[in-house]
Scaffold this active site. Structure first.
Site, PDB file in Angstrom:
ATOM      1  N   ASP A  16      -4.420 -13.880  -8.658  1.00  0.00           N
ATOM      2  CA  ASP A  16      -5.144 -12.644  -9.007  1.00  0.00           C
ATOM      3  C   ASP A  16      -5.727 -12.608 -10.421  1.00  0.00           C
ATOM      4  OD1 ASP A  16      -4.192 -12.044  -6.514  1.00  0.00           O
ATOM      5  OD2 ASP A  16      -3.105 -10.234  -7.086  1.00  0.00           O
ATOM      6  N   HIS A  61      -9.617  -5.281  -1.664  1.00  0.00           N
ATOM      7  CA  HIS A  61      -9.332  -4.022  -0.982  1.00  0.00           C
ATOM      8  C   HIS A  61     -10.602  -3.335  -0.467  1.00  0.00           C
ATOM      9  CE1 HIS A  61      -5.195  -4.196  -2.299  1.00  0.00           C
ATOM     10  NE2 HIS A  61      -5.547  -4.231  -3.569  1.00  0.00           N
ATOM     11  N   HIS A  78      -8.982  -0.538  -7.586  1.00  0.00           N
ATOM     12  CA  HIS A  78      -9.150  -1.853  -8.200  1.00  0.00           C
ATOM     13  C   HIS A  78      -9.492  -2.894  -7.149  1.00  0.00           C
ATOM     14  CE1 HIS A  78      -4.935  -1.869  -6.863  1.00  0.00           C
ATOM     15  NE2 HIS A  78      -5.072  -3.183  -6.738  1.00  0.00           N
ATOM     16  N   LYS A 103      -6.231 -10.820  -0.096  1.00  0.00           N
ATOM     17  CA  LYS A 103      -5.150 -10.011   0.466  1.00  0.00           C
ATOM     18  C   LYS A 103      -5.436  -8.524   0.304  1.00  0.00           C
ATOM     19  CE  LYS A 103      -2.666 -11.419  -3.715  1.00  0.00           C
ATOM     20  NZ  LYS A 103      -2.457 -10.187  -4.439  1.00  0.00           N
ATOM     21  N   CYS A 151       2.399  -9.291  -8.544  1.00  0.00           N
ATOM     22  CA  CYS A 151       1.944 -10.299  -7.583  1.00  0.00           C
ATOM     23  C   CYS A 151       2.502 -11.687  -7.853  1.00  0.00           C
ATOM     24  CB  CYS A 151       0.424 -10.308  -7.536  1.00  0.00           C
ATOM     25  SG  CYS A 151      -0.234  -8.716  -6.950  1.00  0.00           S
TER      26      CYS A 151
END
Length: 203
Positions: A16, A61, A78, A103, A151
């Site tokens: 990430d 997302h 975000h 993800k 994460c």
């Protein structure tokens, strides 16, 4: 602590390192992110040179998801799919043939690179990461990136649970520290679970 060395049965999972987390203008900027980018780049170069697998994870997302505070979750908006915030940070070196694991694409919580979780039911589902690594004969997973207390921690703990020999690059992670000490507690939890701290090799 030992210096990390890579081989064909090792995967470096870069977690990430996206604009919303790594850029000061990002909606969930992680203090200290800038300092770890050169260390991650050194790790990527060493992994590629040794023939290891390099994988990048990304939060990805939808615009509305129960993961976000505006929709009942806990986080500001975000890493919305295809937005600037979701893009990998420009200063990050991205290996040309590396896989990307995205993800949270259907509105799930996506902390771990290996699993997602439905925020309403708690039901978990695998991402493609484990299948990808098994298909390449990977036995050892090395985790770095953002953030230590979310994460990175979740990805490392899942790797251990899946039976990988698991390491984290202690000098190539940074924590949110929503509560003071969260990063330290996450590191302790990883170590207690059997995740070994290693250093980025000189390159």
């Amino acid at each position: 602590m030992v210096t990390q060395r890579y081989d064909a049965r090792t995967a470096l999972v870069v977690v990430d390192v996206q604009n919303d987390f790594a850029d000061p203008a990002g909606s969930l900027f992680v203090a200290g992110a800038a300092a770890i980018i050169p260390r991650i780049n050194t790790a990527v170069a060493a992994a590629v040179e040794a023939g290891a697998t390099v994988v990048y994870t990304q939060d990805w997302h939808p615009a509305s998801t129960p993961h976000f505070a505006k929709d009942g979750g806990i986080w500001p908006v975000h890493c919305v799919a295809d937005s600037w915030g979701a893009e990998l940070f420009p200063a990050l070196d991205v290996a040309s043939d590396a896989a990307r694991i995205r993800k949270g694409v259907h509105g799930e919580d996506g902390y771990s690179g290996f699993t997602t979780r439905d925020p309403r039911t708690g039901e978990t589902a695998p991402t493609d990461l484990n299948e990808l690594l098994r298909g390449r004969g990977i036995e050892r997973v090395v985790v770095c990136g953002l953030a230590t207390d979310y994460c990175v921690n979740a990805t490392a703990l899942d790797a251990i649970a899946l039976g990988y020999e698991t390491f984290f690059l202690e000098d190539a992670v940074a924590a949110v520290d929503l509560q003071p000490g969260d990063g330290e507690r996450a590191t302790e939890a990883m170590v207690d679970a059997g995740c070994h701290p290693w250093q980025v090799p000189a390159h």
